[in-house]
Motif scaffolding. Structure first.
Motif, PDB file in Angstrom:
ATOM      1  N   ASP A 184       0.861  -1.187   0.000  1.00 16.08           N
ATOM      2  CA  ASP A 184       0.000   0.000   0.000  1.00 16.08           C
ATOM      3  C   ASP A 184       0.899   1.239   0.000  1.00 16.08           C
ATOM      4  O   ASP A 184       0.996   1.951   0.993  1.00 16.08           O
ATOM      5  N   HIS A 186       1.164   4.348  -0.390  1.00 18.11           N
ATOM      6  CA  HIS A 186       0.542   5.671  -0.464  1.00 18.11           C
ATOM      7  C   HIS A 186       0.932   6.529   0.732  1.00 18.11           C
ATOM      8  O   HIS A 186       0.860   6.074   1.887  1.00 18.11           O
ATOM      9  N   SER A 189       0.595  13.868  -0.248  1.00 16.88           N
ATOM     10  CA  SER A 189       1.492  14.845  -0.855  1.00 16.88           C
ATOM     11  C   SER A 189       1.626  16.067   0.053  1.00 16.88           C
ATOM     12  O   SER A 189       0.682  16.477   0.721  1.00 16.88           O
ATOM     13  N   TYR A 205       8.500   9.163  -6.617  1.00 13.76           N
ATOM     14  CA  TYR A 205       7.538   8.235  -7.216  1.00 13.76           C
ATOM     15  C   TYR A 205       8.180   7.460  -8.360  1.00 13.76           C
ATOM     16  O   TYR A 205       8.034   6.227  -8.477  1.00 13.76           O
ATOM     17  N   ILE A 211       3.423   6.551  -3.974  1.00  9.77           N
ATOM     18  CA  ILE A 211       2.343   7.322  -4.580  1.00  9.77           C
ATOM     19  C   ILE A 211       1.949   8.428  -3.612  1.00  9.77           C
ATOM     20  O   ILE A 211       1.509   8.165  -2.482  1.00  9.77           O
ATOM     21  N   ASP A 213      -0.500  10.897  -2.644  1.00  6.97           N
ATOM     22  CA  ASP A 213      -1.906  11.228  -2.855  1.00  6.97           C
ATOM     23  C   ASP A 213      -2.122  12.735  -2.764  1.00  6.97           C
ATOM     24  O   ASP A 213      -1.682  13.378  -1.804  1.00  6.97           O
TER      25      ASP A 213
END
Length: 260
Positions: A184, A186, A189, A205, A211, A213
């Motif tokens: 996961d 994530h 940002s 990234y 990632i 978000d």
């Protein structure tokens, strides 16, 4: 005391034995820590791709453990507490004023080699960053970038994002670190808090697969758009791609030679 003379976080100073030693050499790392794996060879390659000639090296991979108070750090004056304690006190107090328990937001505080790092739960990252930026006693106005790290042995938190913050007002440095599992990857940002992180988050990234978000345009920045995988993860195969030049083909590095 001039700006050049004033000790800053991570640059030594104080009388508690922390920071840089003689000649600017970093202080020795505390032997205590969290062992998360054993690395063999120069780069930890498991697929025979280590062409460094150091395949016989064996060493443990350990993360520094949580520090206990007093945290120390450079002192602002005789009899004063270390700067690290002052920063921690101000941050924890500011979070409490927002009805957020510090222990829910800050997973651990690490003081290692004269530098301070707050390990923050990813769901509270934006609030902690905004507090570090906006609180008058903290004023970490500048984030100089975010670095990705991959620890395959750190189960459940394999991917780390490390933010380097600087207070121009107070002349201090501090880190914020957040983690996410490979399954996961994530994290929120921070572009809305530190707009200069736009390209830094894209690069992290691109190379690590984290990632961010809420990023306004999270696309690859270095690798081709259709590239498969994330080259700076530890599970990415070492080696390379054959290069064609003027009709000749140069094999990838891991195919040119072998030390086994």
């Amino acid at each position: 005391m001039t700006g050049e003379d004033k000790p800053r976080v991570g640059e030594g100073g104080g009388d508690d034995g922390e920071g840089a030693g003689d000649g600017g050499v970093p202080a020795a790392r505390d032997a205590a820590g969290e062992v998360i794996g054993v690395r063999r060879g120069m780069f930890g390659a498991q697929n025979g791709g280590d062409t460094s000639g150091y395949g016989g090296l064996v060493r443990t991979v350990a993360l520094p453990g949580a520090a206990s108070r007093p945290y120390g750090g450079p002192r602002t004056g005789p009899g004063e507490e270390g700067v690290f304690d002052e920063i921690a006190d101000e941050l924890e107090g500011a979070l409490e004023e927002q009805d957020l328990l510090p222990e829910n937001a800050i997973e651990k505080t690490v003081v290692d080699r004269g530098e301070m790092t707050f390990h923050v739960a990813r769901e509270h990252l934006v609030r902690v960053a905004r507090t570090l930026r906006d609180d008058p006693a903290l004023r970490f106005e500048l984030c100089t970038g975010v670095s990705g790290v991959h620890y395959p042995g750190d189960k459940g938190r394999e991917l780390h994002a490390v933010y380097h913050l600087r207070s121009l007002t107070h002349g201090r440095l501090v880190r914020v670190e957040v983690s996410a599992p490979d399954a996961d990857p994530h994290v929120p940002s921070l572009v809305e808090v530190y707009p200069t992180n736009d390209w830094h988050e894209r690069e992290t990234y691109d190379f690590f697969g984290l990632i961010f978000d809420g990023h306004p345009a999270l696309t690859r920045i270095m690798m081709p758009d259709d590239w498969q995988g994330f080259p700076q993860r530890k599970d990415y195969p070492l080696g390379g791609i054959a290069v064609e030049y003027k009709g000749a083909q140069i094999p990838a590095p891991d195919q040119r030679r072998s030390y086994t």
